[in-house]
Enzyme design. Structure first.
Site, PDB file in Angstrom:
ATOM      1  N   SER A   1      45.527  42.701  48.368  1.00 26.19           N
ATOM      2  CA  SER A   1      44.869  42.464  46.884  1.00 26.19           C
ATOM      3  C   SER A   1      45.831  41.474  46.166  1.00 26.19           C
ATOM      4  CB  SER A   1      44.635  43.608  46.314  1.00 26.19           C
ATOM      5  OG  SER A   1      45.622  44.310  45.958  1.00 26.19           O
TER       6      SER A   1
ATOM      7  N   ARG B   1      63.929  44.646  65.630  1.00 32.31           N
ATOM      8  CA  ARG B   1      63.687  43.769  64.473  1.00 32.31           C
ATOM      9  C   ARG B   1      64.348  42.360  64.376  1.00 32.31           C
ATOM     10  NH1 ARG B   1      62.353  46.602  60.218  1.00 32.31           N
ATOM     11  NH2 ARG B   1      63.296  48.580  60.843  1.00 32.31           N
TER      12      ARG B   1
ATOM     13  N   ARG C   1      57.374  45.643  56.176  1.00 30.10           N
ATOM     14  CA  ARG C   1      58.470  45.712  57.227  1.00 30.10           C
ATOM     15  C   ARG C   1      59.822  45.478  56.548  1.00 30.10           C
ATOM     16  NH1 ARG C   1      58.139  47.129  62.301  1.00 30.10           N
ATOM     17  NH2 ARG C   1      59.896  45.727  62.624  1.00 30.10           N
ATOM     18  N   ILE C   2      60.830  46.261  56.958  1.00 28.92           N
ATOM     19  CA  ILE C   2      62.143  45.846  56.402  1.00 28.92           C
ATOM     20  C   ILE C   2      62.465  44.580  57.218  1.00 28.92           C
ATOM     21  CG2 ILE C   2      64.733  46.679  56.813  1.00 28.92           C
ATOM     22  CD1 ILE C   2      63.341  49.761  56.351  1.00 28.92           C
TER      23      ILE C   2
ATOM     24  N   HIS D   1      56.961  44.830  44.007  1.00 30.75           N
ATOM     25  CA  HIS D   1      57.064  46.280  44.366  1.00 30.75           C
ATOM     26  C   HIS D   1      56.432  47.137  43.258  1.00 30.75           C
ATOM     27  CE1 HIS D   1      58.917  49.963  46.281  1.00 30.75           C
ATOM     28  NE2 HIS D   1      59.165  50.353  45.088  1.00 30.75           N
TER      29      HIS D   1
HETATM   30  C1  GAR Z   1      51.147  46.749  46.502  1.00 30.09           C
HETATM   31  O1  GAR Z   1      50.917  47.722  45.740  1.00 30.09           O
HETATM   32  C2  GAR Z   1      52.719  46.194  46.615  1.00 30.09           C
HETATM   33  O2  GAR Z   1      53.418  46.280  45.531  1.00 30.09           O
HETATM   34  C3  GAR Z   1      53.180  47.323  47.673  1.00 30.09           C
HETATM   35  O3  GAR Z   1      52.316  47.434  48.537  1.00 30.09           O
HETATM   36  C4  GAR Z   1      50.714  47.181  47.856  1.00 30.09           C
HETATM   37  C5  GAR Z   1      50.146  46.110  48.745  1.00 30.09           C
HETATM   38  O4  GAR Z   1      48.797  46.035  48.324  1.00 30.09           O
HETATM   39  N1  GAR Z   1      54.519  46.651  48.071  1.00 30.09           N
HETATM   40  C6  GAR Z   1      55.532  47.470  48.487  1.00 30.09           C
HETATM   41  O5  GAR Z   1      55.491  48.684  48.464  1.00 30.09           O
HETATM   42  C7  GAR Z   1      56.818  46.808  48.848  1.00 30.09           C
HETATM   43  N2  GAR Z   1      57.813  47.763  48.884  1.00 30.09           N
HETATM   44  P1  GAR Z   1      48.069  44.709  48.289  1.00 30.09           P
HETATM   45  O6  GAR Z   1      48.097  44.547  50.082  1.00 30.09           O
HETATM   46  O7  GAR Z   1      46.708  45.156  48.095  1.00 30.09           O
HETATM   47  O8  GAR Z   1      48.800  43.479  48.012  1.00 30.09           O
END
Ligand code: GAR
Length: 215
Positions: free
Chosen positions: A13, A65, A91-92, A109
């Site tokens: 998204s 990795r 992924r880290i 984040h």
């Molecule tokens: C989002 O909330 C993003 O901030 C989070 O994953 C989700 C992905 O949603 N990212 C993390 O947690 C990174 N550490 P999306 O695929 O709908 O953009």
């Protein structure tokens, strides 16, 4: 025009918000490719429908990795991007990978970093009873969910909030601040000064996409 490559792992998204901002004329970038580490990422289909080149590099096919990161970097570098945008890329990343893209690797984040790095940020925010929660866009360092902050959006935690309600409200903010951060990068307005990001004044006097109070 600056070229970007977007990395996703699932829904996509945030990637969609970037594509929408570009299509609305608010994000002057060339989205060269969308790459996923999961072949079944829903966002790949969305990107492909938008006419963007898509790739997947299945991390499960690699012994470790470093090997996966090397294949990923090779794919990314084939597009010669100015910026690599992590949009839900779960992924880290190895230190070598992060160093290779130093200053041109952004992440979003779902928390007000440095609070709640890692997973389940909304649930943890509720458990801790914080009154303010939100999301952060930052340049990436080798430490997970850490690095110079470009923009943050804060929202109140409401009494009736559960994880779903809170994450939905944070996600709406993510979709505003990520295009804004990438736009600032594309306009050459972001400068790294040690651990801080400096935002230079607008050159053409146009208003920012969202309120500077959110910075
Ligand atoms: C989002 O909330 C993003 O901030 C989070 O994953 C989700 C992905 O949603 N990212 C993390 O947690 C990174 N550490 P999306 O695929 O709908 O953009």
């Amino acid at each position: 025009m600056k070229k970007i490559v977007i990395l996703i792992s699932g829904r996509g998204s945030n990637m969609e918000a970037l594509i929408a901002a570009r299509d609305a004329g608010n994000l002057p970038v060339d989205i060269a490719a969308v790459i996923s580490n999961r072949p079944d990422a829903k966002g790949l289909e969305t990107a492909s429908k938008a006419g963007i080149a898509t790739h997947y590099i299945d991390h499960k096919a690699f012994a470790g990795r470093e090997a996966f990161d090397a294949a990923l970097a090779e794919c990314i570098d084939g597009f010669v991007p100015d910026l690599v945008v992590l949009a839900g890329f779960m992924r880290i990343l190895s230190e070598g990978f992060v160093r290779h893209y130093e200053g041109r690797l952004m992440n979003i984040h779902p928390s007000l970093l440095p609070s709640f790095p890692g997973l389940h940020t909304h649930q943890r925010a509720l458990e801790e009873g914080v009154r303010i929660h939100g999301c952060t866009v930052h340049f990436v360092t080798p430490t997970l969910d850490h690095g110079p902050v470009i923009i943050q959006a804060a929202i109140p935690v409401l009494d009736g909030d559960d994880e779903d309600a809170l994450s939905a409200r944070v996600l709406r903010q993510e979709h505003l601040i990520y295009p804004q951060a990438v736009r600032w990068f594309a306009e050459g307005r972001l400068t790294l000064e040690g651990a801080r990001v400096r935002l230079s004044a607008e050159l053409d006097g146009r208003a920012a996409l969202i309120s500077p109070l959110l910075r």
